[in-house]
Enzyme design. Sequence first.
Site, PDB file in Angstrom:
ATOM      1  CG  HIS A 132      -2.184   0.627   1.806  1.00 37.84           C
ATOM      2  ND1 HIS A 132      -1.633   2.564   1.633  1.00 37.84           N
ATOM      3  CD2 HIS A 132      -3.178   1.114   1.334  1.00 37.84           C
ATOM      4  CE1 HIS A 132      -2.915   2.634   1.559  1.00 37.84           C
ATOM      5  NE2 HIS A 132      -3.733   2.324   1.925  1.00 37.84           N
ATOM      6  CG  ASP A 209       0.013  -2.705   5.445  1.00 36.69           C
ATOM      7  OD1 ASP A 209      -0.651  -2.747   6.730  1.00 36.69           O
ATOM      8  OD2 ASP A 209      -0.148  -2.030   4.855  1.00 36.69           O
ATOM      9  CD  GLN A 212      -7.322  -5.085   3.416  1.00 33.35           C
ATOM     10  OE1 GLN A 212      -7.875  -4.715   3.929  1.00 33.35           O
ATOM     11  NE2 GLN A 212      -7.276  -3.645   2.815  1.00 33.35           N
ATOM     12  CE  LYS A 235      -8.109  -0.022   5.026  1.00 32.63           C
ATOM     13  NZ  LYS A 235      -7.170  -0.209   4.421  1.00 32.63           N
ATOM     14  CB  CYS A 373      -3.862   2.908  -1.736  1.00 28.98           C
ATOM     15  SG  CYS A 373      -4.334   4.750  -1.200  1.00 28.98           S
TER      16      CYS A 373
HETATM   17  C1  LIG Z   1      -6.220   0.590   4.331  1.00 27.36           C
HETATM   18  C2  LIG Z   1      -4.241   0.222   4.415  1.00 27.36           C
HETATM   19  C3  LIG Z   1      -3.782   1.044   4.916  1.00 27.36           C
HETATM   20  C4  LIG Z   1      -3.472   2.448   5.503  1.00 27.36           C
HETATM   21  O1  LIG Z   1      -4.918   2.669   6.032  1.00 27.36           O
HETATM   22  P1  LIG Z   1      -4.827   3.584   7.131  1.00 27.36           P
HETATM   23  O2  LIG Z   1      -6.489   3.342   7.974  1.00 27.36           O
HETATM   24  O3  LIG Z   1      -5.626   4.563   5.992  1.00 27.36           O
HETATM   25  O4  LIG Z   1      -3.395   3.982   7.459  1.00 27.36           O
HETATM   26  C5  LIG Z   1      -2.401   0.164   4.246  1.00 27.36           C
HETATM   27  N1  LIG Z   1      -2.220  -1.088   4.059  1.00 27.36           N
HETATM   28  C6  LIG Z   1      -2.851  -1.563   3.959  1.00 27.36           C
HETATM   29  C7  LIG Z   1      -2.864  -2.826   3.202  1.00 27.36           C
HETATM   30  C8  LIG Z   1      -4.516  -0.867   3.899  1.00 27.36           C
HETATM   31  O5  LIG Z   1      -4.992  -2.066   2.981  1.00 27.36           O
END
Ligand SMILES: *Cc1c(COP(=O)(O)O)cnc(C)c1O
Length: 415
Positions: A132, A209, A212, A235, A373
């Site tokens: 991302h 990260d 997801q 999320k 993104c």
């Molecule tokens: C949504 C997302 C982000 C960013 O998350 P925020 O809540 O906008 O800070 C980063 N990495 C992944 C894989 C995402 O799906």
Amino acid sequence: MSAISEVPAPRRDVRDARGDFPILREQVHGRPLVYLDSGASAQKPRQVIDAISRFYETGYSNVHRGVHALSQRATVAYEAARAKVAGLLNARRVEEIVFVRGTTEGLNLVAQSWGRANLGPGDEVVVTEMEHHSGIVPWQLVCEATGATLVAMRLDARGAIAEGEIARCIGPKTKMVSVIHVSNALGTVNPVHEIAAAARAVGALVMVDGAQAVPHMAVDVQALDCDFYVFSGHKLYGPTGIGALWGRYELLATMPPWQGGGDMIERVSFAGTTYAAPPARFEAGTPDIAGAVGLAAAIDYVWSFGYEAIAAYEHELLAYGTEILARVPGLRIIGTAPGKAAILSIHVDGVHPHDLGTILDMDGVAVRVGHHCAQPVMDAFGVSATTRASLAIYNDRSDLDRLAAALEKAIGLLR
Ligand SMILES: *Cc1c(COP(=O)(O)O)cnc(C)c1O
């Protein structure tokens, strides 16, 4: 500090989740809503909405500041939320959990605090092509500031890290490997443990990260053997404005603060200021207290079904969706890595995703269109955008039937 929360035994059937989400009873353009954009943000169950209202009505105050009863109540709730997150990720200590605004802020925190103190010319930060933007740009900023170099592992045609890329990219110059656990654009689940082993072998750190991942699968940072892990509450059926960064305590303890202010100090004077121990060191200012309470409620909510049932249910849905979309003429799924998570990224030759998304919306079907993104992923597949349906526990087969029918109609109109 509260003790780390233990994961309770599941007590509800995941097929009953749908009824918990008031927004799913909304109509859009006169049609019942089909919400397939949970990868961008998940909807909120009654349990989370109520927990936040209840906190504002009965327990709200600032934290860590007052001796009065409400301040203590709020502090207990805020710290209990930290203990809950520690349980969610299987942290070793509650103090390893830093509340942040979300995944983006957590990545920036580590890039700015750890990165500025530890990177220099000749050092490399390794990411993947499927990151991302929030897993790329914070590292680009710190590389520009320190003279370090950013290296990206390439993808194969299925959207997995290509064979040999881990060994090619992670080497003696590598200081940090920062990878997405589950790709938001492709659904690919990355072999974090294998990547961490390669990083360990050269003395590099690993940041994950998990934005997801936490909505779909149990995460155990000790089993993954990473050093930092970050996710966003919104999320995971929780509120916006809150997320958590987990870091190994020994690392957090060596890292300088990245923002200054109240709550992060030990002693302030004009001769010099000393900083509080983690996690307070990284939580300058009044935090999102109600957000933390909402996040704790969201974790309880997910635990009420259990990750095993959630993952099984979503994989079954994903298989069904993949099968019925395969019958829509002219449609191709981007991201077909084995074991992928609940994301269907759709490409239709000659049809712009934006037009597709607009027509789907008229049918009450909410999907994401664009680069998600993740422009380097789009570049890797030679497309500028995709139409993404992302699944959550409140979706069912009827949602996917509506998606397939709306897509077939839209493609007929647009081609
Ligand atoms: C949504 C997302 C982000 C960013 O998350 P925020 O809540 O906008 O800070 C980063 N990495 C992944 C894989 C995402 O799906």
